[in-house]
Enzyme design. Sequence first.
Site, short mmCIF file in Angstrom:
data_model
loop_
_atom_site.label_atom_id
_atom_site.label_comp_id
_atom_site.label_asym_id
_atom_site.label_seq_id
_atom_site.Cartn_x
_atom_site.Cartn_y
_atom_site.Cartn_z
N CYS A 66 0.88 -1.18 0.00
CA CYS A 66 0.00 0.00 0.00
C CYS A 66 0.91 1.22 0.00
O CYS A 66 2.13 1.08 -0.05
CB CYS A 66 -0.99 -0.01 1.16
N HIS A 99 15.05 -12.52 12.87
CA HIS A 99 14.71 -12.30 14.27
C HIS A 99 13.22 -12.38 14.58
O HIS A 99 12.84 -12.73 15.68
CB HIS A 99 15.22 -10.93 14.74
N ARG A 110 4.98 4.13 -1.95
CA ARG A 110 5.35 5.54 -2.14
C ARG A 110 6.76 5.86 -1.65
O ARG A 110 7.25 6.97 -1.85
CB ARG A 110 4.35 6.45 -1.42
#
Length: 151
Positions: A66, A99, A110
Amino acid sequence: MLIAIGSDHTGVDYKYSIKNFLIQKGYKIEDLGFSEYGKKVDYPDFIHPTAELVNKGQADFGIIICGSGNGAAMTANKYKKIRAALVWKKEIAILARKHNNANIISLPARFIVDNNEIIEIVKIFLETNFEGGRHEIRIKKISKILSSSVG
């Protein structure tokens, strides 16, 4: 290995690039992402199906995209067996797997502006193994259900 991939409108280009790369590498892909250009959509509509496949064990890993990567990661992390990591550089991808045993990578469309970089980040994420050991103890504490409510 099956990889589920979901994205909103900001991740369409990256989704196609990642998908093509993974197919060339022999991965099977379940494309649950948005596929049109010029229309805006709500990321949860595409992230939930992706996270559900990984949560149910029907996909080995998930890739979600996104604008900032944050909303996608927050959505995916609502599922008990999901450990979605927001990743914007190679070193974060390594640590997310080594980890945290992340099973979904959340990419900020973006903020990663180079196609080669995003492919390299995905490659590193999928090829890095969980270290286990002391990290296993920490992973078990992530999904611990508290008896008191948090306000």
